[in-house]
Write a protein that holds these residues in place. Structure first.
Motif, PDB file in Angstrom:
ATOM      1  N   ARG A 160       0.692  -1.029   0.100  1.00 51.85           N
ATOM      2  CA  ARG A 160      -0.168   0.148   0.188  1.00 51.85           C
ATOM      3  C   ARG A 160       0.918   1.218  -0.071  1.00 51.85           C
ATOM      4  O   ARG A 160       0.752   2.250  -0.391  1.00 51.85           O
ATOM      5  CB  ARG A 160      -0.702  -0.142   1.284  1.00 51.85           C
ATOM      6  N   LEU A 161       2.099   1.489   0.529  1.00 53.67           N
ATOM      7  CA  LEU A 161       3.080   2.028   0.860  1.00 53.67           C
ATOM      8  C   LEU A 161       3.509   2.469  -0.798  1.00 53.67           C
ATOM      9  O   LEU A 161       3.912   3.802  -0.956  1.00 53.67           O
ATOM     10  CB  LEU A 161       3.881   2.164   2.117  1.00 53.67           C
ATOM     11  N   GLY A 162       3.960   1.529  -0.872  1.00 54.15           N
ATOM     12  CA  GLY A 162       4.590   1.665  -2.765  1.00 54.15           C
ATOM     13  C   GLY A 162       3.324   2.347  -3.424  1.00 54.15           C
ATOM     14  O   GLY A 162       3.691   2.854  -4.473  1.00 54.15           O
ATOM     15  N   LYS A 163       2.652   1.604  -3.593  1.00 55.00           N
ATOM     16  CA  LYS A 163       1.709   2.335  -4.163  1.00 55.00           C
ATOM     17  C   LYS A 163       1.075   4.080  -4.271  1.00 55.00           C
ATOM     18  O   LYS A 163       0.709   4.649  -4.808  1.00 55.00           O
ATOM     19  CB  LYS A 163       0.048   1.794  -4.332  1.00 55.00           C
ATOM     20  N   GLU A 164       0.657   4.231  -2.673  1.00 55.15           N
ATOM     21  CA  GLU A 164       0.935   5.600  -2.687  1.00 55.15           C
ATOM     22  C   GLU A 164       1.672   7.066  -3.164  1.00 55.15           C
ATOM     23  O   GLU A 164       1.731   8.013  -3.947  1.00 55.15           O
ATOM     24  CB  GLU A 164       0.704   5.712  -0.936  1.00 55.15           C
ATOM     25  N   LEU A 165       3.096   5.976  -2.301  1.00 48.89           N
ATOM     26  CA  LEU A 165       4.106   6.535  -3.398  1.00 48.89           C
ATOM     27  C   LEU A 165       4.510   6.658  -4.919  1.00 48.89           C
ATOM     28  O   LEU A 165       5.257   7.188  -5.739  1.00 48.89           O
ATOM     29  CB  LEU A 165       5.487   6.920  -2.673  1.00 48.89           C
ATOM     30  N   SER A 166       3.583   5.922  -5.758  1.00 51.17           N
ATOM     31  CA  SER A 166       3.527   5.404  -7.192  1.00 51.17           C
ATOM     32  C   SER A 166       2.690   6.809  -7.630  1.00 51.17           C
ATOM     33  O   SER A 166       2.668   6.581  -9.068  1.00 51.17           O
ATOM     34  CB  SER A 166       3.628   4.359  -7.597  1.00 51.17           C
ATOM     35  N   GLY A 167       1.458   7.405  -7.638  1.00 52.11           N
ATOM     36  CA  GLY A 167       1.294   8.169  -7.886  1.00 52.11           C
ATOM     37  C   GLY A 167       2.013   9.176  -8.994  1.00 52.11           C
ATOM     38  O   GLY A 167       3.005   9.708  -8.505  1.00 52.11           O
ATOM     39  N   ARG A 168       1.382   9.858  -9.439  1.00 49.42           N
ATOM     40  CA  ARG A 168       2.587  11.172 -10.174  1.00 49.42           C
ATOM     41  C   ARG A 168       3.254  11.829  -8.753  1.00 49.42           C
ATOM     42  O   ARG A 168       4.119  12.354  -9.495  1.00 49.42           O
ATOM     43  CB  ARG A 168       0.960  11.541 -10.892  1.00 49.42           C
TER      44      ARG A 168
END
Length: 280
Positions: free
Chosen positions: A227-235
């Protein structure tokens, strides 16, 4: 010695039968805080005082509200600052802040304005290897980081403290979960919080990759990492993440650090991977 005994007596009365608790009103909170302020350099008075405050606010809403003032919170913060190397006192101070922070925005504002937030983060920095300080400190910060007060937590350096806790206690599932939840909450802010987490990318990315190996069976840890990786994968997060890496390494001699998106990929199997640790 008299101040110490008085604090111990008040704290003990707060734990006994209800008919005796009625004799320990909200004024006792302010009296204990006054004793602490008058004897800041005396560790025994501070121990007895914070212990008494914990007992007082645990069993009474009225006493908890009395403690939610900059005067009382300031006494606890001053105690923590004056005895920074006293691990048990730091644990009690963080516990006090955690209990009080769960009582609402008024209490959280008092914890920020009374300098307790900075005292907690100082404790986390001074006791990196102490698991109890790290866990209670992270819990206390999380109790404060609600709504508009999250910005104060970001500015005080909560992201850096959470990353330090991860690095120091990589094997401890409970501590890792608390640190990851803190980082995830900050990153979800999409503003200053996300920027603060992204700024820790150079230290954070390798730790997240290690976590997947250290806790291969820990679904909760792996889920938080993903989940943290996805949050930081936003634009916005990805731009900040890569921008931080480029600013720190304008001419990197080594291979580049993995991007946040790569964190969701399953790690390659390794025969010497450490076993998952169990919570203490």
């Amino acid at each position: 010695e008299l101040a110490q005994r008085a604090c111990l007596c008040v704290g003990s009365l707060a734990l006994v039968a209800p008919q005796w608790q009625l004799q320990v009103g909200s004024e006792s909170v302010r009296l204990v805080a006054a004793a602490m302020r008058g004897h800041v350099s005396e560790a025994r008075v501070q121990e007895a005082g914070i212990s008494a405050l914990l007992n007082l606010i645990t069993n009474s809403r009225a006493r908890k509200q009395a403690a939610a003032s900059t005067e009382v919170v300031g006494a606890v913060a001053a105690s923590m600052h004056a005895h920074l190397q006293h691990a048990q006192l730091q644990i009690w101070g963080c516990t006090f802040a955690r209990v009080l922070g769960n009582d609402g925005n008024g209490a959280r504002i008092a914890l920020v304005e009374g300098s307790a937030l900075h005292a907690i983060l100082a404790a986390l920095g001074a006791h990196k290897g102490n698991l109890d300080v790290q866990q209670w400190g992270l819990l206390a910060v999380a109790a404060i980081a609600v709504g508009p007060l999250e910005r104060s937590v970001v500015e005080a350096g909560a992201a850096k403290a959470a990353v330090r806790a991860l690095g120091a206690h990589l094997q401890h599932k409970g501590c890792c979960e608390l640190a990851l939840e803190m980082l995830l909450s900050l990153a979800a802010d999409k503003g200053a919080g996300q920027q603060a987490v992204a700024a820790e990318g150079a230290a954070l990315v390798p730790l997240l990759k290690k976590l997947r190996k250290v806790h291969p069976e820990g679904a909760s840890v792996r889920g938080l990492v993903d989940r943290l990786g996805k949050e930081l994968s936003g634009r916005a997060g990805e731009a900040a993440w890569h921008g931080q890496r480029e600013s720190r390494n304008p001419c990197p001699p080594n291979p580049p650090v993995a991007s946040a998106a790569e964190l969701t990929a399953a790690p390659a199997a390794e025969s010497d991977a450490p076993e998952a640790a169990h919570p203490v």
